[in-house]
Design a protein around this motif. Sequence first.
Motif, short mmCIF file in Angstrom:
data_model
loop_
_atom_site.label_atom_id
_atom_site.label_comp_id
_atom_site.label_asym_id
_atom_site.label_seq_id
_atom_site.Cartn_x
_atom_site.Cartn_y
_atom_site.Cartn_z
N LEU A 350 -17.26 18.04 120.11
CA LEU A 350 -18.07 17.06 119.40
C LEU A 350 -17.49 16.82 118.02
CD1 LEU A 350 -21.79 18.08 120.13
CD2 LEU A 350 -20.76 15.86 120.64
N GLN A 351 -17.41 15.56 117.59
CA GLN A 351 -16.85 15.24 116.28
C GLN A 351 -17.58 14.06 115.67
OE1 GLN A 351 -14.15 16.99 114.75
NE2 GLN A 351 -14.92 15.84 112.99
N PRO A 352 -18.08 14.17 114.43
CA PRO A 352 -18.74 13.03 113.78
C PRO A 352 -17.75 11.93 113.39
CG PRO A 352 -19.38 15.12 112.76
CD PRO A 352 -18.21 15.40 113.63
N LEU A 360 -18.12 12.45 121.72
CA LEU A 360 -17.97 13.62 122.59
C LEU A 360 -16.65 13.48 123.36
CD1 LEU A 360 -19.05 16.21 123.92
CD2 LEU A 360 -20.21 14.74 125.59
N PHE A 361 -15.76 14.43 123.17
CA PHE A 361 -14.45 14.42 123.83
C PHE A 361 -14.46 15.43 124.98
CE2 PHE A 361 -13.88 12.91 119.59
CZ PHE A 361 -12.90 11.94 119.66
N SER A 362 -13.83 15.05 126.07
CA SER A 362 -13.73 15.94 127.23
C SER A 362 -12.30 15.97 127.74
CB SER A 362 -14.67 15.48 128.35
OG SER A 362 -14.20 14.27 128.93
N CYS A 363 -11.93 17.11 128.30
CA CYS A 363 -10.63 17.24 128.97
C CYS A 363 -10.86 18.02 130.25
CB CYS A 363 -9.63 17.97 128.07
SG CYS A 363 -7.95 18.06 128.74
N ASP A 364 -10.60 17.38 131.39
CA ASP A 364 -10.92 18.02 132.66
C ASP A 364 -9.75 18.86 133.16
OD1 ASP A 364 -9.07 16.39 134.06
OD2 ASP A 364 -10.59 14.89 134.55
N TYR A 371 -13.42 10.04 125.86
CA TYR A 371 -14.48 10.25 124.88
C TYR A 371 -15.63 9.29 125.12
CZ TYR A 371 -12.63 6.20 122.28
OH TYR A 371 -12.20 4.96 121.90
N LEU A 372 -16.82 9.72 124.68
CA LEU A 372 -18.05 8.95 124.80
C LEU A 372 -18.66 8.83 123.41
CD1 LEU A 372 -19.89 7.73 127.09
CD2 LEU A 372 -21.19 9.87 126.97
N ASN A 373 -19.10 7.64 123.03
CA ASN A 373 -19.62 7.42 121.68
C ASN A 373 -21.14 7.39 121.66
OD1 ASN A 373 -17.18 7.23 120.27
ND2 ASN A 373 -16.94 5.07 120.80
N GLN A 374 -21.70 8.02 120.64
CA GLN A 374 -23.14 7.98 120.40
C GLN A 374 -23.50 6.65 119.73
OE1 GLN A 374 -24.60 10.77 117.41
NE2 GLN A 374 -26.22 11.42 118.81
N GLN A 375 -24.58 6.03 120.20
CA GLN A 375 -25.04 4.76 119.64
C GLN A 375 -26.10 4.96 118.57
OE1 GLN A 375 -23.34 2.07 120.66
NE2 GLN A 375 -22.21 3.42 122.04
N THR A 376 -27.06 5.81 118.87
CA THR A 376 -28.08 6.25 117.93
C THR A 376 -28.28 7.73 118.16
OG1 THR A 376 -30.01 5.92 119.39
CG2 THR A 376 -29.23 4.00 118.13
N LEU A 377 -29.15 8.35 117.40
CA LEU A 377 -29.38 9.78 117.57
C LEU A 377 -29.84 10.10 118.99
CD1 LEU A 377 -29.45 12.54 116.14
CD2 LEU A 377 -31.80 12.03 115.46
N ASP A 378 -30.58 9.18 119.62
CA ASP A 378 -31.14 9.43 120.95
C ASP A 378 -30.37 8.77 122.09
OD1 ASP A 378 -33.62 11.00 120.47
OD2 ASP A 378 -34.14 9.26 119.24
N GLY A 381 -23.39 5.77 124.64
CA GLY A 381 -22.81 4.72 125.46
C GLY A 381 -22.77 5.13 126.92
N ALA A 382 -22.59 4.15 127.79
CA ALA A 382 -22.61 4.42 129.23
C ALA A 382 -21.23 4.66 129.81
CB ALA A 382 -23.28 3.26 129.96
N VAL A 383 -20.19 4.30 129.07
CA VAL A 383 -18.83 4.31 129.63
C VAL A 383 -17.92 5.22 128.81
CG1 VAL A 383 -16.83 2.91 130.23
CG2 VAL A 383 -19.15 1.96 130.48
N TRP A 384 -17.21 6.10 129.52
CA TRP A 384 -16.19 6.93 128.88
C TRP A 384 -14.93 6.11 128.66
CZ3 TRP A 384 -16.70 12.11 127.51
CH2 TRP A 384 -17.85 12.76 127.97
#
Length: 405
Positions: A350-352, A360-364, A371-378, A381-384
């Motif tokens: 996780l990185q601000p 949020l970064f992932s490596c399988d 990576y997936l981006n946060q839109q608001t605190l809650d 986004g739907a797409v990696w």
Amino acid sequence: MSVEDATHEDFSGNLLTDPSYFRIFFTALTSEGTLGYKDQTIENGSFSASFTPLTQATYEPSLLNASVTQGGYVSVLAVDASTGHVTYIRERRDETGSRFAAPQDLGKPDNVANLGETLLLNGLNGRPNVFLISADPTGEIWWKYENPNTVVEETITVLPPGTDTPIEVTVPVEVPPAQPWSNWQQLPGALNSLTATQNADGRILLAGINSDGIPYMNLQSSDRPFLPEGWDGWEEISDGLTGFEQLVCGLDRNALVHIFARIGDKIYMKAQQQVSASSFGAWVLFGTFPSSAHSMALSSACNDGLYLVAQLSTGTNCPLYAKYQTGPTSENWSTWDVIGHVAQDCDLVLQPNANAMLSLFSCDPNGDAAYLNQQTLDHWGAVWTALGSGYATIATTQDITPNPE
């Protein structure tokens, strides 16, 4: 470049330059041992398409850390594949030449054949500290840090106001240390895994798990902080629980350290009772899931609270659960919410961003990073967004200072 070859400029104090941007720095090691990076092209934006090598050397694919220097520049820690030595690489402090200074060879402890884990974080004086665990059966814990500057007396000539007669005065002057980095120092004990965070007062808190699945904690003491004797000593923190698999820790909005533990299908939390104290409360059950949790990632959220992500089980379409701090105490948390899915067991980071929203970064296991981006605190986004393939491990850090590129 070895530490003996490092110049005094390498160990100068804080910069006075204001940051010109705040971007995420993504670095990775390929399965072949190539160390490289990608930058966000703009604040809060996408990443460059090219994966730029940091050096021409080959590194151990599984060992990588990223942090920032005392002046706010990017720094990276890797292990040279040919020598087994720990290598430290940082951005230059000027705008001439290449973006990164020559790698510094930090060596490795005597009689340690293989390295199991490495850590890189700033310490009490804002300078980098390096920790490692031996992959040998002994599980030894080692520590090395950038030495602080020293103060010497220097005689200078000055012209007092209102006179034409110069005088000599003796003043204290801060100078770089004769030896840029400390020697490797062994800390007591043996561990299989290690994590760390800074206490509110800058001291380092270490937490780890031994080969029997028992967790321990060790806080740097205020006396003799740059010596092995300058630690409180390892304290078992199991509180009767067994089977610990992972620990992560961080500092919350009230400057209290929180430690999270993963055990099967459950996550537990332990919170510091007072700011900068060595005392912690007991483990409290933080979450129970439909299947075992595979990994956790922790960061500060846009509301200054802590944000925890946990990935469940294995196989396809594994859910990612998230929970964040909502109020002023350790008891104020949101409910668990599924923020996305991953194909299989992943390493998570996780990185601000500059706007305080998280990525949020992932490596399988196949080496695919996204990576997936946060839109608001809650909401997320739907797409990696894919970052590339062929990676063995990834790391991120802030990039907050002017860049010559």
